[in-house]
Design a protein around this motif. Structure first.
Motif, PDB file in Angstrom:
ATOM      1  N   GLY A 169       0.803  -1.222   0.000  1.00  0.00           N
ATOM      2  CA  GLY A 169       0.000   0.000   0.000  1.00  0.00           C
ATOM      3  C   GLY A 169       0.836   1.272   0.000  1.00  0.00           C
ATOM      4  O   GLY A 169       0.304   2.373   0.181  1.00  0.00           O
ATOM      5  N   SER A 215       2.653   2.794  -2.565  1.00  0.00           N
ATOM      6  CA  SER A 215       2.436   3.720  -3.692  1.00  0.00           C
ATOM      7  C   SER A 215       1.082   4.394  -3.586  1.00  0.00           C
ATOM      8  O   SER A 215       0.946   5.587  -3.902  1.00  0.00           O
ATOM      9  N   GLU A 235       9.908   4.645  -3.763  1.00  0.00           N
ATOM     10  CA  GLU A 235      10.925   3.626  -4.055  1.00  0.00           C
ATOM     11  C   GLU A 235      12.048   4.182  -4.926  1.00  0.00           C
ATOM     12  O   GLU A 235      12.258   3.738  -6.054  1.00  0.00           O
TER      13      GLU A 235
END
Ligand SMILES: Nc1ncnc2c1ncn2[C@@H]1O[C@H](COP(=O)(O)OP(=O)(O)OP(=O)(O)O)[C@@H](O)[C@H]1O
Length: 308
Positions: free
Chosen positions: A39, A41, A158
């Protein structure tokens, strides 16, 4: 700088984000750590106004992400997982273009580009087409592009996934530098425990859309206990004698226990006084892997693809 209260996002039956609350202070580096599909992103997309929350509230820089999305957008920088950088233009050209999009004059945009190229250590490659850059260089350019309009909060989704170890370290250095030089508040997501440990002032572990633990890396590690000592002796007898000294029992030639009642020095001194010499002695700090296992009951390894 970021305040999140009971935020939920559902896609059909799937609760991608399932009621999370947290806050990030000015100048902090905050990491959202979790495996694929946890969860992360979706959270970034809600905080950056790209996805509308199903329920709950979030404010970034004091602006509501639903009611004041334009204000939110102007005050933040966002680097999403896929960099959509044009490959034909040079790094410098892209930065100048970005400045112009933010309504800077040509001179201002050129000056800002020069500054940012320095910040992300791309001055030498500035006039090469960005298509010739390595993966790490492209991510650094992407970072620079997010900084053109001097955002006070930066979202990095990320930032090092798929990069080789050397490029990851370069990105870490840049992120630290941005935070130190400009006091930029940074919210980053990562699948890598090591990355969160290296960079973040505070870490929230997210799994199946829920925050399962939150704190500094140190505090999270303390959750799973202190250091452990492991020793191997030449014989079972020696191992038993050594273990008994500290109120433990040996397993064959091996002795292992948590360093709660004794310091490492005490252990070594007591063994030495009785001429008990381990063939091997190691001390292990708890890792964030141990924390993940403890708070989720799942092993972190295996849920994350290898980078190299
Ligand atoms: N647009 C969408 N439609 C349907 N389901 C979605 C959508 N976006 C995300 N999901 C689902 O929501 C869950 C969380 O996804 P999300 O991308 O936020 O995870 P993540 O932690 O960022 O993982 P990754 O590291 O793979 O990006 C997953 O089960 C995903 O399949």
């Amino acid at each position: 700088m970021i305040e999140v209260e009971s935020l939920v996002k559902t896609f059909g039956d799937v609760a991608a984000v399932d009621g999370i609350s947290f806050s990030v202070q000015k100048g902090e580096i905050f990491a959202f750590l979790g495996p694929n599909g946890a969860g992360k992103s979706t959270t970034v997309q809600m905080l950056t106004t790209l996805v509308r929350p199903t329920e709950g509230k979030a404010r970034v820089n004091g602006f509501d992400v639903v009611k004041q999305e334009k204000d939110v957008r102007l005050s933040i920088g966002v680097a999403l997982q896929e960099t959509g950088i044009d490959k034909v233009l040079t790094g410098r050209e892209l930065l100048v273009l970005q400045g112009r999009l933010f309504k800077m004059t040509k001179q201002e945009a050129e000056k800002r580009a020069e500054e940012l190229l320095r910040v992300v250590s791309l001055t030498e490659a500035a006039d090469r087409r960005s298509g010739t850059y390595s993966g790490g260089m492209r991510r650094r350019l992407d970072l620079a592009l997010t900084l053109v309009h001097r955002p006070t909060v930066l979202f990095l989704d990320e930032p090092t996934t798929g990069l080789d170890p050397a490029s990851r370290i370069e990105i870490w250095n840049e992120v630290r530098r941005l935070n130190e030089e400009f006091g930029t508040t940074i919210f980053l997501t990562t699948q890598y425990l090591e990355e969160a440990d290296e960079l973040a002032d505070r870490i929230a572990i997210i799994n199946h859309g829920k925050i399962v633990s939150e704190g500094t890396a140190e505090a999270l590690k303390r959750l799973v206990g202190g250091e452990t000592i492991a020793m191997t002796f030449r014989s079972d007898q020696e191992a038993s004698a050594a273990a008994a000294l500290f109120g433990h029992t040996a397993t064959g030639q091996h002795v292992a226990f948590e360093l709660v009642n004794h310091t490492l020095m005490e252990v070594v001194r007591q063994l030495d006084e009785r001429s008990l010499q381990p063939e091997r002695l190691t001390v292990k700090q708890p890792s964030l892997d141990d924390v993940f296992l403890k708070v989720t009951g799942e092993s972190y390894e295996g849920s994350v693809p290898d980078v190299d």
